[in-house]
Enzyme design. Structure first.
Site, PDB file in Angstrom:
ATOM      1  NE  ARG A   7      51.205  97.023  54.546  1.00  0.00           N
ATOM      2  CZ  ARG A   7      51.916  96.061  53.989  1.00  0.00           C
ATOM      3  NH1 ARG A   7      52.047  94.915  54.579  1.00  0.00           N
ATOM      4  NH2 ARG A   7      52.514  96.264  52.839  1.00  0.00           N
ATOM      5  CG  HIS A  35      45.917  89.785  53.507  1.00  0.00           C
ATOM      6  ND1 HIS A  35      46.935  88.929  53.871  1.00  0.00           N
ATOM      7  CD2 HIS A  35      46.443  90.613  52.574  1.00  0.00           C
ATOM      8  CE1 HIS A  35      48.031  89.226  53.184  1.00  0.00           C
ATOM      9  NE2 HIS A  35      47.760  90.243  52.387  1.00  0.00           N
TER      10      HIS A  35
END
Ligand code: PNS
Length: 161
Positions: free
Chosen positions: A91, A17
């Protein structure tokens, strides 16, 4: 000046993050980190705890980052906060389908708000809050996955249970 919103559960924030936040700050002047008040899920950390952890992690960038929580529709919250862009991290291919659906649904709900994706870096592509919690709960080393304060908070949580 475009303001972006980075929504998520952040239960807890990981280095993945953090990478996305820093990259978003390269593209936008102001970023609102919007912590979902998970009514249906039961998060490990309360909303207050998650917000406090984010504030600690991003204290050096507090001029450009606002940390808020929200419930209800993300696009409504984004519009209320005058943010025209939603930031999300991608991702791997496995994230794509869910993120594609979410972005399409949000765009269907509100055409004034669009989604921008940042690909996660090679150091963090395997990280998720869920996996970090699992490793921490089993006593594994999470030093390179989260900041020190978060590792301590996780250790404390799991020593209580
Ligand atoms: O970090 P997460 O848990 O993957 O974040 C998911 C989040 C917060 C982006 C998503 O669940 C969300 O936006 N929830 C708010 C409700 C909403 O607007 N849903 C989108 C329409 S289906």
């Amino acid at each position: 000046m475009k303001k972006a919103i980075y929504p998520g559960s952040f239960d807890p924030i990981t280095n993945g993050h953090i990478d996305i936040v820093h990259r978003a700050l390269g593209a936008f002047n102001k970023l609102t980190i919007a912590v979902l008040e998970n009514r249906n899920k039961s998060p490990l950390f309360t909303t207050k705890e998650r917000k406090a952890m984010l504030a600690e992690v991003f204290k050096a960038e507090q001029e450009r980052i606002e940390i808020l929580s929200f419930s209800g529709l993300l696009v409504d919250f984004a519009e209320q906060e005058n943010a025209s862009v939603i930031v999300r991290g991608l991702r791997a291919a496995s994230d794509f389908e869910y993120e594609f659906q979410l972005a399409a649904m949000n765009r269907h709900l509100n055409k004034k708000v669009d989604t921008i994706f940042f690909m996660t870096g090679s150091e963090t592509y395997f990280l998720s809050s869920a996996l970090v919690k699992e490793v921490a709960s089993l006593g594994g080393n999470i030093e390179k996955m989260v900041p020190k304060t978060i590792a301590l908070a996780l250790k404390e949580k799991f020593s209580q249970s």
